[in-house]
Design a protein around this motif. Structure first.
Motif, mmCIF file in Angstrom:
data_model
loop_
_atom_site.group_PDB
_atom_site.id
_atom_site.type_symbol
_atom_site.label_atom_id
_atom_site.label_comp_id
_atom_site.label_asym_id
_atom_site.label_seq_id
_atom_site.Cartn_x
_atom_site.Cartn_y
_atom_site.Cartn_z
ATOM 1 N N ALA A 22 49.202 95.506 77.223
ATOM 2 C CA ALA A 22 48.799 96.523 78.295
ATOM 3 C C ALA A 22 50.002 96.708 79.292
ATOM 4 N N GLY A 23 51.051 96.901 78.577
ATOM 5 C CA GLY A 23 52.344 97.255 79.312
ATOM 6 C C GLY A 23 52.311 98.374 80.569
ATOM 7 N N LEU A 24 51.149 99.267 80.270
ATOM 8 C CA LEU A 24 51.158 100.350 81.381
ATOM 9 C C LEU A 24 50.820 99.797 82.702
ATOM 10 N N PHE A 25 50.032 98.535 82.685
ATOM 11 C CA PHE A 25 49.432 98.108 83.857
ATOM 12 C C PHE A 25 50.080 96.893 84.482
ATOM 13 N N PRO A 26 49.938 96.657 85.752
ATOM 14 C CA PRO A 26 50.435 95.574 86.696
ATOM 15 C C PRO A 26 50.225 94.473 85.964
ATOM 16 N N PRO A 27 51.219 93.559 86.327
ATOM 17 C CA PRO A 27 52.537 93.726 87.208
ATOM 18 C C PRO A 27 53.709 94.331 86.297
ATOM 19 N N ALA A 28 53.618 94.668 84.996
ATOM 20 C CA ALA A 28 54.687 95.340 84.426
ATOM 21 C C ALA A 28 55.106 96.734 84.862
ATOM 22 N N GLY A 29 53.601 97.388 84.805
ATOM 23 C CA GLY A 29 53.533 98.762 85.003
ATOM 24 C C GLY A 29 54.745 99.861 84.591
ATOM 25 N N ALA A 35 56.661 101.447 77.450
ATOM 26 C CA ALA A 35 55.205 100.864 76.876
ATOM 27 C C ALA A 35 55.172 101.000 75.498
ATOM 28 N N VAL A 36 55.285 102.109 75.188
ATOM 29 C CA VAL A 36 55.283 102.909 73.538
ATOM 30 C C VAL A 36 56.316 101.909 72.638
ATOM 31 N N ALA A 37 57.573 102.125 73.300
ATOM 32 C CA ALA A 37 58.809 101.574 72.538
ATOM 33 C C ALA A 37 58.606 99.735 72.457
ATOM 34 N N GLU A 38 58.080 99.381 73.416
ATOM 35 C CA GLU A 38 57.821 97.744 73.438
ATOM 36 C C GLU A 38 56.676 97.539 72.336
ATOM 37 N N TYR A 39 55.673 98.113 72.209
ATOM 38 C CA TYR A 39 54.508 98.030 71.362
ATOM 39 C C TYR A 39 55.072 98.340 69.997
ATOM 40 N N ALA A 40 56.113 99.206 69.815
ATOM 41 C CA ALA A 40 56.465 99.449 68.547
ATOM 42 C C ALA A 40 57.364 98.459 68.126
ATOM 43 N N ALA A 41 58.103 97.829 68.862
ATOM 44 C CA ALA A 41 59.141 96.884 68.487
ATOM 45 C C ALA A 41 58.307 95.596 68.177
ATOM 46 N N HIS A 42 57.311 95.185 69.064
ATOM 47 C CA HIS A 42 56.651 94.116 68.491
ATOM 48 C C HIS A 42 55.853 94.126 67.411
ATOM 49 N N ARG A 43 55.279 95.427 67.090
ATOM 50 C CA ARG A 43 54.731 95.763 65.549
ATOM 51 C C ARG A 43 55.715 95.399 64.355
ATOM 52 N N SER A 44 56.976 95.243 64.555
ATOM 53 C CA SER A 44 57.649 95.094 63.644
ATOM 54 C C SER A 44 58.366 93.670 63.940
ATOM 55 N N GLY A 45 57.951 92.949 64.765
ATOM 56 C CA GLY A 45 58.736 91.718 65.136
ATOM 57 C C GLY A 45 58.057 90.443 64.289
ATOM 58 N N PRO A 46 58.774 89.385 64.471
ATOM 59 C CA PRO A 46 58.101 88.094 63.729
ATOM 60 C C PRO A 46 56.883 87.623 64.227
ATOM 61 N N TRP A 47 56.416 88.103 65.426
ATOM 62 C CA TRP A 47 55.071 87.722 65.754
ATOM 63 C C TRP A 47 54.116 88.607 65.793
ATOM 64 N N ILE A 279 35.550 84.908 70.570
ATOM 65 C CA ILE A 279 36.551 85.256 71.231
ATOM 66 C C ILE A 279 37.318 86.620 70.442
ATOM 67 N N ALA A 280 37.307 87.509 71.404
ATOM 68 C CA ALA A 280 37.775 88.731 70.848
ATOM 69 C C ALA A 280 39.319 89.098 70.973
ATOM 70 N N SER A 281 39.826 89.074 72.328
ATOM 71 C CA SER A 281 41.110 89.190 72.709
ATOM 72 C C SER A 281 41.214 88.770 74.122
ATOM 73 N N PHE A 282 42.644 89.170 74.415
ATOM 74 C CA PHE A 282 42.934 89.073 75.990
ATOM 75 C C PHE A 282 43.959 90.381 76.092
ATOM 76 N N GLY A 283 43.926 90.746 77.280
ATOM 77 C CA GLY A 283 44.795 92.026 77.735
ATOM 78 C C GLY A 283 45.954 91.373 78.379
ATOM 79 N N SER A 284 47.083 91.685 78.067
ATOM 80 C CA SER A 284 48.383 91.396 78.431
ATOM 81 C C SER A 284 49.433 92.441 78.665
ATOM 82 N N CYS A 285 50.130 92.403 80.028
ATOM 83 C CA CYS A 285 51.063 93.507 80.288
ATOM 84 C C CYS A 285 52.396 93.176 79.517
ATOM 85 N N SER A 286 52.425 91.985 79.175
ATOM 86 C CA SER A 286 53.505 91.420 78.501
ATOM 87 C C SER A 286 53.239 90.750 77.309
ATOM 88 N N PHE A 287 53.800 91.071 76.255
ATOM 89 C CA PHE A 287 53.491 90.266 74.839
ATOM 90 C C PHE A 287 54.360 89.375 74.673
#
Length: 300
Positions: A22-29, A35-47, A279-287
């Motif tokens: 949820a990088g669009l939302f505070p406190p990251a905002g 935000a899209v670039a961050e998500y794309a990077a995490h999709r190809s990252g080790p975690w 347990i479904a998920s939790f939203g975080s502005c930082s992965f």
């Protein structure tokens, strides 16, 4: 490449797909492109196995689509998206339908998140959705939410709880949060948590990323979800409350067969059951922040 050791398997069972971005939302905002670039990077990252959906307001799906189009996979697993519903649900559902038709095979809004303070409001919104999407309904927890959670069970929806924010008064009390978890467990309603769960364990943390940020007591995502897993496994309320309040990382040990917390243990199978049932998920502005904190504690 996945970095998974035997002792990390229970961590993966608990965290697999757990962190909605949820990088669009505070406190990251962040802006949409960032935000899209961050998500794309995490999709190809080790975690990447811990990464869940990209969270975006339904009204901003067009903006998201334009920013993300170069990143959508040509084949393989499509991006999963969770859309936040707003005041004009009918119009937003039309936007979601159009997005899904255009981006079939590349990205899909399969989840919608709403707010409702009473059963009538929840029923009206869920009637409009008509089970076309998985629905999470954020409900207030300052009063006993048992009747509303039971209504969500009847309506085929899941629950959502706000566990924090950028001000101290945005955090529910531990007693109220535990009661919400108990009511969800009793009604067999899986839940999502949002806001204020950047860190693994309860403690005093900065509420924003500003250098002069105020500090407050935050829940940890391990606290919340291990307390839930304990309840699912049959632990009593006092045990779950103690887990919700745990601050000492030395009290937790992940092994190749589960997790030990003080004098209690949960097997990998019990963690898996909690993920399936509760347990479904939790939203975080930082992965990265949750992952980095787990790594620093030696849990990843």
């Amino acid at each position: 490449m996945e970095y998974i050791t035997p002792a990390m398997r229970p961590v993966k069972t608990l965290l697999h797909g757990l962190i909605d971005y949820a990088g669009l939302f505070p406190p990251a905002g962040l802006g949409m492109a960032a935000a899209v670039a961050e998500y794309a990077a995490h999709r190809s990252g080790p975690w990447c196995w811990a990464l869940g959906r990209f969270v975006v307001p339904a009204a901003r799906l067009g903006e998201f689509e334009r920013a993300a189009e170069p990143c959508f996979p040509a084949s393989g697993l499509p991006w999963k998206v969770s859309a936040l519903g707003g005041p004009d649900l009918e119009a937003e559902l039309t936007i979601i339908d159009g997005f899904n038709a255009r981006r079939a095979g590349h990205a899909a809004v399969d989840t919608i998140e709403l707010k409702a303070a009473c059963e009538a409001a929840a029923a009206a919104a869920l009637g409009a959705i008509d089970r076309r999407l998985d629905a999470f309904v954020e409900i207030p927890v300052a009063q006993d939410p048992g009747a509303l959670v039971a209504a969500l069970a009847r309506l085929g929806a899941r629950a959502k709880v706000r566990t924090g924010g950028v001000t101290a008064d945005a955090f529910p009390s531990a007693a109220d949060l535990l009661r919400f978890i108990r009511r969800c467990n009793e009604a067999r309603v899986p839940f999502k948590a949002t806001a204020g769960l950047h860190h693994p364990l309860r403690g005093e943390y900065a509420l924003t990323y500003a250098p002069d940020s105020a500090r407050g007591t935050m829940f940890g995502f391990l606290n919340v979800f291990l307390a839930t897993a304990l309840l699912v496994a049959g632990a009593d309320v006092a045990t779950a409350r103690a887990m919700l309040d745990e601050r000492d990382p030395r009290a937790l040990t992940f092994t190749d067969d589960g997790v030990t917390w003080r004098d209690r243990s949960l097997t990998s199978a019990q963690l898996g059951a909690a993920r399936e049932l509760a347990i479904a998920s939790f939203g975080s502005c930082s992965f990265r922040e949750p992952i980095d904190d787990l790594s620093a504690l030696g849990m990843l």
